[in-house]
Design a protein around this motif. Structure first.
Motif, PDB file in Angstrom:
ATOM      1  N   MET B 110      -2.312  10.099   3.456  1.00  9.18           N
ATOM      2  CA  MET B 110      -2.454   8.812   4.142  1.00  9.18           C
ATOM      3  C   MET B 110      -1.258   8.591   5.077  1.00  9.18           C
ATOM      4  SD  MET B 110      -5.230   7.105   3.054  1.00  9.18           S
ATOM      5  CE  MET B 110      -4.736   5.545   3.704  1.00  9.18           C
ATOM      6  N   ALA B 112       0.731  10.829   6.406  1.00 13.66           N
ATOM      7  CA  ALA B 112       0.656  11.752   7.544  1.00 13.66           C
ATOM      8  C   ALA B 112      -0.395  11.274   8.544  1.00 13.66           C
ATOM      9  CB  ALA B 112       0.336  13.160   7.055  1.00 13.66           C
ATOM     10  N   GLY B 113      -1.497  10.729   8.043  1.00 10.47           N
ATOM     11  CA  GLY B 113      -2.546  10.195   8.919  1.00 10.47           C
ATOM     12  C   GLY B 113      -2.032   9.011   9.732  1.00 10.47           C
ATOM     13  N   PHE B 114      -1.348   8.085   9.060  1.00  5.93           N
ATOM     14  CA  PHE B 114      -0.783   6.915   9.758  1.00  5.93           C
ATOM     15  C   PHE B 114       0.195   7.351  10.849  1.00  5.93           C
ATOM     16  CE2 PHE B 114      -1.414   4.344   5.607  1.00  5.93           C
ATOM     17  CZ  PHE B 114      -2.588   3.780   6.074  1.00  5.93           C
ATOM     18  N   THR B 116       0.505  10.304  12.326  1.00  7.41           N
ATOM     19  CA  THR B 116      -0.157  11.052  13.402  1.00  7.41           C
ATOM     20  C   THR B 116      -0.851  10.112  14.383  1.00  7.41           C
ATOM     21  OG1 THR B 116      -0.512  12.871  11.876  1.00  7.41           O
ATOM     22  CG2 THR B 116      -1.814  12.887  13.906  1.00  7.41           C
ATOM     23  N   VAL B 117      -1.590   9.144  13.852  1.00  9.02           N
ATOM     24  CA  VAL B 117      -2.296   8.207  14.730  1.00  9.02           C
ATOM     25  C   VAL B 117      -1.279   7.364  15.525  1.00  9.02           C
ATOM     26  CG1 VAL B 117      -3.824   6.196  14.799  1.00  9.02           C
ATOM     27  CG2 VAL B 117      -4.390   8.143  13.347  1.00  9.02           C
ATOM     28  N   VAL B 120       0.054   9.657  18.320  1.00  5.16           N
ATOM     29  CA  VAL B 120      -0.944   9.951  19.345  1.00  5.16           C
ATOM     30  C   VAL B 120      -1.303   8.703  20.143  1.00  5.16           C
ATOM     31  CG1 VAL B 120      -3.335  10.667  19.718  1.00  5.16           C
ATOM     32  CG2 VAL B 120      -1.899  11.927  18.110  1.00  5.16           C
ATOM     33  N   ARG B 121      -1.427   7.580  19.437  1.00  5.59           N
ATOM     34  CA  ARG B 121      -1.915   6.368  20.092  1.00  5.59           C
ATOM     35  C   ARG B 121      -0.830   5.550  20.777  1.00  5.59           C
ATOM     36  NH1 ARG B 121      -6.994   3.392  18.035  1.00  5.59           N
ATOM     37  NH2 ARG B 121      -8.481   5.026  18.526  1.00  5.59           N
ATOM     38  N   HIS B 122       0.367   5.535  20.167  1.00  5.68           N
ATOM     39  CA  HIS B 122       1.357   4.570  20.638  1.00  5.68           C
ATOM     40  C   HIS B 122       2.664   5.180  21.146  1.00  5.68           C
ATOM     41  CE1 HIS B 122      -1.325   1.625  18.944  1.00  5.68           C
ATOM     42  NE2 HIS B 122      -1.262   2.230  17.779  1.00  5.68           N
TER      43      HIS B 122
END
Lengths: 142, 125
Positions: B110, B112-114, B116-117, B120-122
């Motif tokens: 979780m 690592a997912g947070f 990564t996003v 990539v996004r911000h």
């Protein structure tokens, strides 16, 4: 053996339908769930929470039983140690999950739904699993 | 429904419902250990077909480009096998059976997912 195969098939079907209904097969929704610092959509946390609530009862019962409903063994994981493999592997998985918005189950469902990118993801995922498996097999078990 | 599927699988079939483990065991299967995996996977694959019999397909949006999708697939493939599980095996089943190992794994993927996003996004745009 027929009822074994049928019940496994039904579990897979229910699981796949559950993923679709939950929105897990929509990568944009998964990314929104992981986007804590953007327009965060926490709804998938409730999906997971609901599944765990049902699972708690099932696994509590499973731990007390010596055989499954069809008379076979109950296979529960035996590993207990928290090691580098567990943490590093999960971090690598999480990075991939965040990049595309697919984890293995929803990717399979989306592949079967005919989405080209899901097919690409699953092909790469299987390649990754195979590479891991081949490396594991070359190393003697410690 | 996800919980019910996991409950049925452990109680009726005696197996933990973990997609990456079920798939991973298919590459070099031990004799007699492949059939249950295949029937489960067949059920998962038929799900979208059954779904569209009763409802219109839910629109799915994949923002990632092809290169990202392939890299992500590789990471998910290697990571889930190295870490012995994914969202279903560690996240749903592992937490359901109160496994400390799965709690650590779930927190790790979780997080690592947070991250990564976020990157990539911000951070990287």
């Amino acid at each position: 053996m027929y009822h074994h195969r049928l019940s496994e098939f039904i579990a897979g079907l229910l699981f796949g339908l559950g993923l679709i209904l939950a929105g897990m097969t929509n990568p944009a929704k998964v990314i929104a769930f992981l986007d804590l610092f953007g327009a965060w959509d926490p709804s998938l946390a409730f999906v997971m929470g609901g599944a765990i609530l049902v699972g708690l009862f099932a696994f509590t019962l499973a731990k007390k039983r010596t055989s499954n409903f069809l008379g076979g063994a109950i296979h529960l994981p035996k590993l207990k140690n928290i090691d580098r493999r567990l943490v590093l592997g999960s971090l690598i998985f999480g990075a991939g999950w965040g990049l595309a918005g697919f984890c293995p189950g929803p990717a399979l469902v989306s592949l079967a739904a005919g989405q080209p990118k899901a097919a690409g993801f699953v092909a790469a995922m299987i390649a990754g699993m195979l590479v891991f498996e081949l490396i594991e097999r070359r190393q003697p078990k410690s | 429904m996800l919980g019910v599927a996991a409950a049925l699988f452990i109680l009726v079939n005696g197996r933990v419902l973990g997609i990456s483990g079920i798939l991973g065991g298919l590459f070099f299967p031990i004799k007699g250990d492949a059939a249950w995996r295949l029937s489960f996977v067949a059920g998962v694959l038929i799900a979208p077909v059954v779904y569209t019999l009763f409802a219109t397909p839910i629109a799915a949006r994949i923002d990632a480009g092809w290169a990202t999708v392939v890299i992500a697939g590789l990471l998910v493939g290697v990571g889930t096998r190295y870490g012995s599980g994914c969202t279903s095996g560690h996240g749903v089943c592992g937490l359901s059976r109160l496994s400390p190992r799965s709690l650590v794994a779930t927190l790790a993927f979780m997080a690592a997912g947070f991250v990564t996003v976020f990157l990539v996004r911000h951070a990287l745009v």
